[in-house]
Design an enzyme around this catalytic site. Sequence first.
Site, mmCIF file in Angstrom:
data_model
loop_
_atom_site.group_PDB
_atom_site.id
_atom_site.type_symbol
_atom_site.label_atom_id
_atom_site.label_comp_id
_atom_site.label_asym_id
_atom_site.label_seq_id
_atom_site.Cartn_x
_atom_site.Cartn_y
_atom_site.Cartn_z
ATOM 1 C CG HIS A 24 -0.698 -0.177 2.511
ATOM 2 N ND1 HIS A 24 0.288 0.553 3.112
ATOM 3 C CD2 HIS A 24 -1.194 -0.991 3.474
ATOM 4 C CE1 HIS A 24 0.395 0.186 4.368
ATOM 5 N NE2 HIS A 24 -0.482 -0.753 4.610
ATOM 6 C CG HIS A 78 -3.325 -6.375 12.680
ATOM 7 N ND1 HIS A 78 -4.278 -5.379 12.774
ATOM 8 C CD2 HIS A 78 -2.378 -5.898 11.810
ATOM 9 C CE1 HIS A 78 -3.912 -4.355 12.008
ATOM 10 N NE2 HIS A 78 -2.776 -4.652 11.409
ATOM 11 C CD GLU A 80 -2.953 -3.502 7.566
ATOM 12 O OE1 GLU A 80 -2.254 -3.524 8.601
ATOM 13 O OE2 GLU A 80 -2.767 -2.674 6.645
ATOM 14 C CG ASP A 82 -0.919 -7.631 6.292
ATOM 15 O OD1 ASP A 82 -1.962 -7.262 6.867
ATOM 16 O OD2 ASP A 82 0.199 -7.188 6.595
ATOM 17 C CG HIS A 144 -0.318 -0.621 12.406
ATOM 18 N ND1 HIS A 144 -0.692 -0.211 11.142
ATOM 19 C CD2 HIS A 144 -0.289 -1.962 12.352
ATOM 20 C CE1 HIS A 144 -0.843 -1.284 10.349
ATOM 21 N NE2 HIS A 144 -0.600 -2.343 11.069
ATOM 22 C CG ASP A 163 1.561 -5.715 11.671
ATOM 23 O OD1 ASP A 163 1.960 -6.750 11.103
ATOM 24 O OD2 ASP A 163 0.586 -5.064 11.283
ATOM 25 C CE1 TYR A 191 5.611 -3.928 8.706
ATOM 26 C CE2 TYR A 191 5.400 -3.034 10.919
ATOM 27 C CZ TYR A 191 4.869 -3.733 9.853
ATOM 28 O OH TYR A 191 3.590 -4.202 9.927
ATOM 29 C CG HIS A 222 4.877 -8.383 8.215
ATOM 30 N ND1 HIS A 222 4.252 -8.885 7.098
ATOM 31 C CD2 HIS A 222 3.999 -7.509 8.767
ATOM 32 C CE1 HIS A 222 3.039 -8.343 7.001
ATOM 33 N NE2 HIS A 222 2.866 -7.511 7.999
#
Lengths: 386, 54
Positions: A24, A78, A80, A82, A144, A163, A191, A222
């Site tokens: 993104h 999380h 999100e 991904d 986040h 994350d 990051y 990640h």
Amino acid sequence: MQPVRIAENIYWVGGIDWDLRNFHGYLTQRGSTYNAYLVIDEKIALLDTVKHYLFDEMIERISSIVDPSKIDYIVSNHVEMDHSGSLPMLKKIAPKAGIITSPNGQKGLERHFKEGWDYRAVKSGEVLALGKRNLHFVLTPMVHWPDNMVSYMPEEKILFSNDAFGQHIATSERFDHEYHLEIIIEEAKKYYANIVLPYSEQVKKALAAASELDIATIAPSHGIIWQKNIADIIANYRTWSNNGTQKKALIVYDTMWKSTEKIAHAIQSAFELGGYNTRMLNLQHNHISDIMTEVIDAEFICVGSPTLNNNMMPNVAAFLTYLKGLAPKGRKALAFGSYGWGGQSIGQIDEVLKSCGFEVLDGIKVNYVPGSDELKNITEKIGEML
Amino acid sequence: MKKYVCSVCGYIYDPQAGDPDNGVKPGTAFKDLPADWVCPVCGVEKDSFEPQED
């Protein structure tokens, strides 16, 4: 497509995104991984999933250990996509699996998937018993997204940090002792700068909570898993979250006919003479996500643009919007640029830099082409202010 | 004066401290915050705040 053992009956079963170059708008020149972790005990739990297009890769890894339909719990740290993007496909294979998530996580997942799944929303301090091992949940809102949480397994001293402490790196190596530490830290820094920076106050609280835990492994969502260098990454997070800077000046600019570039070089000279490390960052050649990695420890941020159509250049506006949103604190700044007639760009940049809360020095504005005396004056004038 | 908690991100508005970064002086009660004030952490509006339970 092999799983990787983390501890007894705990495996990494994620996906490796070798081809990812743009997350993104954040350039991921080294690709990334989406880390999912499988815990086999009296109950079977999967912590997080992977981006939807790597679902088959995750299932292949899980299937080599256990039949995925036997999964009892899916922990979604999380929302999100991904990390949760594979949930619909996984729920088809493992229909009895309950989803453990934070209250905001449940709200977010319901808005994404509109499925009547069996959710259990947990608060900080709640524990999920798996048999010999337990998962303790700690909510980390706005590190986040509002839904973020982390899971800690005291029996194995593993913090599944989602994350936090992550890095976008695609590798077959899974542990920090197997890979180049400087590259892992550099990617962790990028990051932090591009994802975590606005939430540094929340990071400080999360670090304080983590300091009470006995941690032997940090398993992020990640990149590389931390074991050998946990103290390093914690120390870096502490520095970054405290907005710790070095004697470093960035000169970020765009230019039309090289006049603003000449001013940029005159500014750089002043900082060099003042003993600063400098970075010349022409926005035509440097991506804003790479510039942010430099911003994170820079004391000075100088931003230049010529005036185009009564405005700053679009590249500069994009950088400033990104910078303001990521909200580094306690920096010094300066606007500069060349102009033909209106000269509005310098005032516009100055205004944004002030709205970031930076200490802003007087701007530098030169009509058309700066002469050698003018450039010398710019260097001297800035030198006096340092 | 009562503290208010952001239901989205958990930020606590403390009237004694105000929100000086965003032009709100210390001593400003939650009800006296400007209508366009938003959570300084996550950006949601005032109606996402709830009084902090004692």
